[in-house]
Design a protein around this motif. Structure first.
Motif, PDB file in Angstrom:
ATOM      1  N   ALA A 198       0.841  -1.197   0.000  1.00  0.00           N
ATOM      2  CA  ALA A 198       0.000   0.000   0.000  1.00  0.00           C
ATOM      3  C   ALA A 198       0.879   1.252   0.000  1.00  0.00           C
ATOM      4  O   ALA A 198       2.050   1.186   0.381  1.00  0.00           O
ATOM      5  CB  ALA A 198      -0.900  -0.007   1.223  1.00  0.00           C
ATOM      6  N   TYR A 199       0.298   2.362  -0.422  1.00  0.00           N
ATOM      7  CA  TYR A 199       1.037   3.627  -0.447  1.00  0.00           C
ATOM      8  C   TYR A 199       1.643   3.903   0.918  1.00  0.00           C
ATOM      9  O   TYR A 199       2.815   4.272   1.028  1.00  0.00           O
ATOM     10  CB  TYR A 199       0.103   4.775  -0.842  1.00  0.00           C
ATOM     11  CG  TYR A 199      -0.334   4.706  -2.274  1.00  0.00           C
ATOM     12  CD1 TYR A 199       0.323   5.436  -3.259  1.00  0.00           C
ATOM     13  CD2 TYR A 199      -1.390   3.887  -2.654  1.00  0.00           C
ATOM     14  CE1 TYR A 199      -0.069   5.366  -4.589  1.00  0.00           C
ATOM     15  CE2 TYR A 199      -1.791   3.807  -3.981  1.00  0.00           C
ATOM     16  CZ  TYR A 199      -1.129   4.535  -4.941  1.00  0.00           C
ATOM     17  OH  TYR A 199      -1.516   4.444  -6.245  1.00  0.00           O
ATOM     18  N   GLY A 200       0.834   3.716   1.943  1.00  0.00           N
ATOM     19  CA  GLY A 200       1.306   3.983   3.295  1.00  0.00           C
ATOM     20  C   GLY A 200       2.448   3.076   3.702  1.00  0.00           C
ATOM     21  O   GLY A 200       3.375   3.498   4.394  1.00  0.00           O
TER      22      GLY A 200
ATOM     23  N   ARG B 265       3.281   9.508   5.139  1.00  0.00           N
ATOM     24  CA  ARG B 265       3.383  10.280   3.909  1.00  0.00           C
ATOM     25  C   ARG B 265       2.950   9.532   2.665  1.00  0.00           C
ATOM     26  O   ARG B 265       3.600   9.594   1.623  1.00  0.00           O
ATOM     27  CB  ARG B 265       4.769  10.819   3.761  1.00  0.00           C
ATOM     28  CG  ARG B 265       4.819  12.183   4.397  1.00  0.00           C
ATOM     29  CD  ARG B 265       6.225  12.606   4.649  1.00  0.00           C
ATOM     30  NE  ARG B 265       6.450  12.476   6.063  1.00  0.00           N
ATOM     31  CZ  ARG B 265       7.342  13.180   6.692  1.00  0.00           C
ATOM     32  NH1 ARG B 265       8.079  14.025   6.040  1.00  0.00           N
ATOM     33  NH2 ARG B 265       7.485  13.020   7.952  1.00  0.00           N
ATOM     34  N   ALA B 266       1.834   8.845   2.765  1.00  0.00           N
ATOM     35  CA  ALA B 266       1.309   8.088   1.621  1.00  0.00           C
ATOM     36  C   ALA B 266       1.065   9.021   0.442  1.00  0.00           C
ATOM     37  O   ALA B 266       1.297   8.661  -0.716  1.00  0.00           O
ATOM     38  CB  ALA B 266       0.009   7.402   2.015  1.00  0.00           C
ATOM     39  N   ARG B 267       0.611  10.216   0.728  1.00  0.00           N
ATOM     40  CA  ARG B 267       0.302  11.151  -0.367  1.00  0.00           C
ATOM     41  C   ARG B 267       1.541  11.512  -1.153  1.00  0.00           C
ATOM     42  O   ARG B 267       1.464  11.823  -2.342  1.00  0.00           O
ATOM     43  CB  ARG B 267      -0.349  12.404   0.193  1.00  0.00           C
ATOM     44  CG  ARG B 267      -1.662  12.118   0.842  1.00  0.00           C
ATOM     45  CD  ARG B 267      -2.462  13.373   1.011  1.00  0.00           C
ATOM     46  NE  ARG B 267      -3.229  13.608  -0.179  1.00  0.00           N
ATOM     47  CZ  ARG B 267      -4.475  14.052  -0.174  1.00  0.00           C
ATOM     48  NH1 ARG B 267      -5.062  14.340   0.950  1.00  0.00           N
ATOM     49  NH2 ARG B 267      -5.111  14.220  -1.291  1.00  0.00           N
TER      50      ARG B 267
ATOM     51  N   HIS C 141       2.729  -0.721 -10.706  1.00  0.00           N
ATOM     52  CA  HIS C 141       1.505  -1.519 -10.583  1.00  0.00           C
ATOM     53  C   HIS C 141       1.436  -2.304  -9.290  1.00  0.00           C
ATOM     54  O   HIS C 141       0.377  -2.801  -8.926  1.00  0.00           O
ATOM     55  CB  HIS C 141       1.411  -2.466 -11.772  1.00  0.00           C
ATOM     56  CG  HIS C 141       2.575  -3.377 -11.917  1.00  0.00           C
ATOM     57  ND1 HIS C 141       3.812  -2.958 -12.369  1.00  0.00           N
ATOM     58  CD2 HIS C 141       2.721  -4.695 -11.643  1.00  0.00           C
ATOM     59  CE1 HIS C 141       4.650  -3.975 -12.370  1.00  0.00           C
ATOM     60  NE2 HIS C 141       4.020  -5.039 -11.935  1.00  0.00           N
ATOM     61  N   ARG C 142       2.579  -2.434  -8.579  1.00  0.00           N
ATOM     62  CA  ARG C 142       2.559  -3.209  -7.336  1.00  0.00           C
ATOM     63  C   ARG C 142       2.125  -2.359  -6.153  1.00  0.00           C
ATOM     64  O   ARG C 142       2.041  -2.848  -5.035  1.00  0.00           O
ATOM     65  CB  ARG C 142       3.954  -3.795  -7.086  1.00  0.00           C
ATOM     66  CG  ARG C 142       4.481  -4.550  -8.305  1.00  0.00           C
ATOM     67  CD  ARG C 142       5.311  -5.757  -7.954  1.00  0.00           C
ATOM     68  NE  ARG C 142       6.732  -5.580  -8.218  1.00  0.00           N
ATOM     69  CZ  ARG C 142       7.351  -6.135  -9.250  1.00  0.00           C
ATOM     70  NH1 ARG C 142       6.707  -6.877 -10.117  1.00  0.00           N
ATOM     71  NH2 ARG C 142       8.632  -5.943  -9.422  1.00  0.00           N
ATOM     72  N   VAL C 143       1.840  -1.094  -6.396  1.00  0.00           N
ATOM     73  CA  VAL C 143       1.406  -0.200  -5.316  1.00  0.00           C
ATOM     74  C   VAL C 143      -0.106  -0.023  -5.350  1.00  0.00           C
ATOM     75  O   VAL C 143      -0.668   0.434  -6.345  1.00  0.00           O
ATOM     76  CB  VAL C 143       2.088   1.175  -5.443  1.00  0.00           C
ATOM     77  CG1 VAL C 143       1.711   2.053  -4.258  1.00  0.00           C
ATOM     78  CG2 VAL C 143       3.592   1.011  -5.534  1.00  0.00           C
ATOM     79  N   LEU C 144      -0.756  -0.409  -4.254  1.00  0.00           N
ATOM     80  CA  LEU C 144      -2.214  -0.322  -4.164  1.00  0.00           C
ATOM     81  C   LEU C 144      -2.637   0.523  -2.972  1.00  0.00           C
ATOM     82  O   LEU C 144      -1.816   0.884  -2.146  1.00  0.00           O
ATOM     83  CB  LEU C 144      -2.786  -1.731  -3.984  1.00  0.00           C
ATOM     84  CG  LEU C 144      -2.496  -2.739  -5.089  1.00  0.00           C
ATOM     85  CD1 LEU C 144      -2.925  -4.120  -4.633  1.00  0.00           C
ATOM     86  CD2 LEU C 144      -3.235  -2.344  -6.348  1.00  0.00           C
TER      87      LEU C 144
END
Length: 109
Positions: free
Chosen positions: A24-26, A37-39, A56-59
């Motif tokens: 995940a972004y986070g 800082r996921a954003r 593509h591996r980031v959800l």
DNA sequence: CGCCTGACCACGT
DNA sequence: CACGTGGCCAGGC
């Protein structure tokens, strides 16, 4: 010292996600030493031009693509993941091996 | 410098 | 599950 910028560490963290796995972004932010800082991760990906980056591996934290369903990007992301053996359900959600309550428990492999 | 925006997230209803 | 709400923070204007 760490001559690496925050952006460099984030890109490195993304490149470090193994084939067939997602994060995940986070989680990416946390692995880059930038909790909360996921954003920033999202912003970097939206600006990135490097085709070798495994974006593509980031959800999102809920296991779904950040792209709206039906868009070319959404389809491409899921296709690429499926091609790596990642299981995606009919709702376009990736199935975590174990239950992850929050990004702190990062458990998706 | 303030104000708005965004490939995000957690939490409550 | 679907919405709000508030928090986060770098950039653009």
């Amino acid at each position: 010292m760490n001559a690496l910028s925050a952006a460099d560490r984030i890109l490195a963290a993304i490149r470090a996600i193994p084939r067939g796995e997602t994060a995940a972004y986070g989680v990416v932010a946390q692995r880059a030493g930038l909790p909360g800082r996921a954003r920033m991760v999202a912003r970097l990906l939206s600006q990135n031009d490097d085709s070798t980056l495994p974006w593509h591996r980031v959800l999102r934290a809920d296991g779904r693509s950040a792209f709206p369903p039906g868009t070319p990007h959404h389809r491409e992301q899921l296709d690429r993941l499926r091609r790596e053996g990642v299981r995606v359900d009919d709702h376009g959600r990736v199935r975590p091996a174990k239950r992850a309550k929050s990004v702190d428990e990062e458990v998706w492999g």
